[in-house]
Design a protein around this motif. Sequence first.
Motif, short mmCIF file in Angstrom:
data_model
loop_
_atom_site.label_atom_id
_atom_site.label_comp_id
_atom_site.label_asym_id
_atom_site.label_seq_id
_atom_site.Cartn_x
_atom_site.Cartn_y
_atom_site.Cartn_z
N LEU A 26 0.48 1.17 -3.36
CA LEU A 26 1.01 0.45 -4.53
C LEU A 26 2.06 1.30 -5.24
CD1 LEU A 26 -2.31 -1.16 -5.85
CD2 LEU A 26 -0.35 -2.37 -4.89
N GLY A 27 1.81 2.61 -5.32
CA GLY A 27 2.81 3.52 -5.90
C GLY A 27 4.10 3.52 -5.09
N LEU A 28 3.95 3.52 -3.75
CA LEU A 28 5.13 3.51 -2.87
C LEU A 28 5.97 2.26 -3.09
CD1 LEU A 28 3.57 4.74 0.51
CD2 LEU A 28 5.49 5.83 -0.64
N LEU A 29 5.30 1.12 -3.25
CA LEU A 29 6.04 -0.14 -3.44
C LEU A 29 6.74 -0.16 -4.80
CD1 LEU A 29 3.41 -2.56 -1.85
CD2 LEU A 29 5.74 -2.17 -1.01
N ASP A 59 -5.71 8.15 -9.55
CA ASP A 59 -4.56 8.61 -10.36
C ASP A 59 -3.63 9.48 -9.52
OD1 ASP A 59 -6.61 10.47 -10.22
OD2 ASP A 59 -6.59 11.00 -12.35
N LYS A 60 -4.22 10.40 -8.74
CA LYS A 60 -3.41 11.28 -7.89
C LYS A 60 -2.67 10.46 -6.83
CE LYS A 60 -6.92 14.87 -8.26
NZ LYS A 60 -7.98 15.59 -7.56
N ALA A 61 -3.39 9.48 -6.25
CA ALA A 61 -2.80 8.70 -5.15
C ALA A 61 -1.64 7.84 -5.65
CB ALA A 61 -3.88 7.82 -4.51
N ILE A 62 -1.79 7.23 -6.82
CA ILE A 62 -0.69 6.40 -7.36
C ILE A 62 0.51 7.30 -7.66
CG2 ILE A 62 0.06 5.00 -9.33
CD1 ILE A 62 -2.78 3.84 -9.43
N ALA A 63 0.26 8.44 -8.30
CA ALA A 63 1.35 9.37 -8.61
C ALA A 63 2.04 9.83 -7.32
CB ALA A 63 0.82 10.57 -9.39
N ALA A 64 1.25 10.10 -6.29
CA ALA A 64 1.80 10.54 -5.00
C ALA A 64 2.71 9.46 -4.41
CB ALA A 64 0.67 10.88 -4.03
N GLY A 65 2.22 8.23 -4.42
CA GLY A 65 3.02 7.11 -3.90
C GLY A 65 4.32 6.97 -4.67
N LEU A 66 4.25 7.10 -5.98
CA LEU A 66 5.47 6.99 -6.81
C LEU A 66 6.49 8.05 -6.43
CD1 LEU A 66 3.73 6.27 -10.24
CD2 LEU A 66 5.30 4.71 -9.07
N MET A 67 5.99 9.23 -5.99
CA MET A 67 6.90 10.31 -5.60
C MET A 67 7.30 10.20 -4.13
SD MET A 67 5.49 13.63 -7.69
CE MET A 67 3.80 13.54 -7.13
N GLY A 68 6.81 9.17 -3.43
CA GLY A 68 7.23 8.93 -2.05
C GLY A 68 6.32 9.54 -1.00
N PHE A 69 5.16 10.06 -1.41
CA PHE A 69 4.20 10.62 -0.43
C PHE A 69 3.41 9.45 0.15
CE2 PHE A 69 3.61 14.51 -3.47
CZ PHE A 69 4.96 14.80 -3.36
N ARG A 70 3.16 9.50 1.47
CA ARG A 70 2.42 8.42 2.12
C ARG A 70 0.91 8.73 2.10
NH1 ARG A 70 6.27 5.01 3.95
NH2 ARG A 70 4.70 3.78 5.00
N PRO A 71 0.06 7.71 2.44
CA PRO A 71 -1.40 7.90 2.30
C PRO A 71 -2.00 9.07 3.07
CG PRO A 71 -0.89 5.58 2.58
CD PRO A 71 0.40 6.31 2.80
#
Lengths: 222, 294
Positions: A26-29, A59-71
């Motif tokens: 969701l962060g990535l999108l 929280d970490k996973a959403i932030a990671a996605g926002l920064m472009g890190f994949r799962p």
Amino acid sequence: MVSLLDIIGPVMVGPSSSHTAGACRLGLLARCLVGGTPEKVRIELHGSFARTGEGHGTDKAIAAGLMGFRPDDERIRTALEIVESEGLQYRFEKTTLGEELHPNSVRLTVERGAHSHVMVGSSLGAGRVFITEIDGYPVEVHGNCHTIVLLAEDVKGSIARIAAILAEDDCNIATLRLTRKERGGDAFMVIEVDEQPGENVRDDIKKLAWVRWTHRLDKVSA
Amino acid sequence: MYSSLAAAIKDAEAQKKSLGVLALETESRDQARPVAEIRDALNRALAVMRRAVNDGMTGDLHSASGLVGGDAAKLRHGPPGPLSGTPFRDVLARALAVQEVNAAMGVIVAAPTAGGAGILPAVLTGLATARGIPDEQVITALATAGLIGAVVAERASLSGAEGGCQAETGAAAGMAAGAATEMLGGSPAQVGHAVALAQQATLGLICDPLGGLVELPCVFRNATGSAIALAAIEMALAGITFAIPADEVIDVMGEIGREMDVRYRETAGGGLAATPTGRRLARERMVQIKRSPG
């Protein structure tokens, strides 16, 4: 259609396919909506995301996605420290976004330069995600196709023009959905395509005088 | 992909193929991708599974709450039991290892979900090691497992929040049982019986994690789920049949999931999570998670 690689996958940082891998997607999108890492984000966690998110690293996973890190990126574990060291302003809140929304949902208000968008998305289990709303327009985006989103004035023949641009790029349209808030109001278009569209597609769509903005959402799942 | 295991078994028998090969060909058609590319993706998944098994055996992993960790190493190095030295004990250790890695935010393959991610790697890699089965066959078995999981996703659910633990570790046990039965030489029909035998044993299993975390009892449910899969494999390969077809057992799982009270669907509102000790531990550990720097 269920893919075998959705069942045997994703490869991901634990502990939860819905609360960690799905949250990251969701962060990535949301990141795609502003064309890169947003500088400022308001993250409103709903339901089970709010209640048990901390223990699952939501929280970490959403932030990671926002920064472009994949799962499967192990930097997810230290994503909040990276947010801080990069000087990004990500603010987490717990909220209730409505009874009918899926229990694992989040509203992301992302800002990058002059761009600002609001996205509501849910994590459905096994890492699958679903975006239900962008900038107040109801949408249905699963992130299992390359997707083009755009906001345009409600002019006649707009779909034909966009379809022509995609055809020129040899991009096959899988689904197309148009929504608007009122008659004559702006139209929100979500186009899922089979092939990854080239950079020229976005440039050509942007050139259309009646298009307010457009972005490409990456394919985030199998 | 198929939404009926009976239909897949029928096609496999008619075409004289294994379910794994049928699954690869069907996926190739569905997604317009060559079989070799799908096998590559499954091979990468297998490598991640093996790494998680190995990393989990070291015994120095700890989950966010500290509720789980170190138990895989006890089975590997601890005092013997009646099943020491058998694949049974090794498979249990592998299942715990993968789930301990998962709880510590390590890298795993969600198969079908992260909460049930220990069972398939434990059963497949454990039995492949015991019998010296080459990777090519293990990869085909992963495709068999994918087909079974797809059937469960279509007919019931693969989400604890929707269907309880029967939809996560239960589905994983069915997938592992069917896949390993085929890997060890079972026919498509025997795969069907193995799935039914495993899935029937987990009907009604609730999802009741302490504090809502994928830790307790999830880690142990992966070990016991693997034990159920092993029992199903042993019976199916011995020629034992289960009278209710796998599709119908899966349908019942879906029906039970829909009827299941929300307290028993990952909300930590019932079951072990709501016991006096469960509540106390969750309270104490959540405080610890909030204090930890991450």
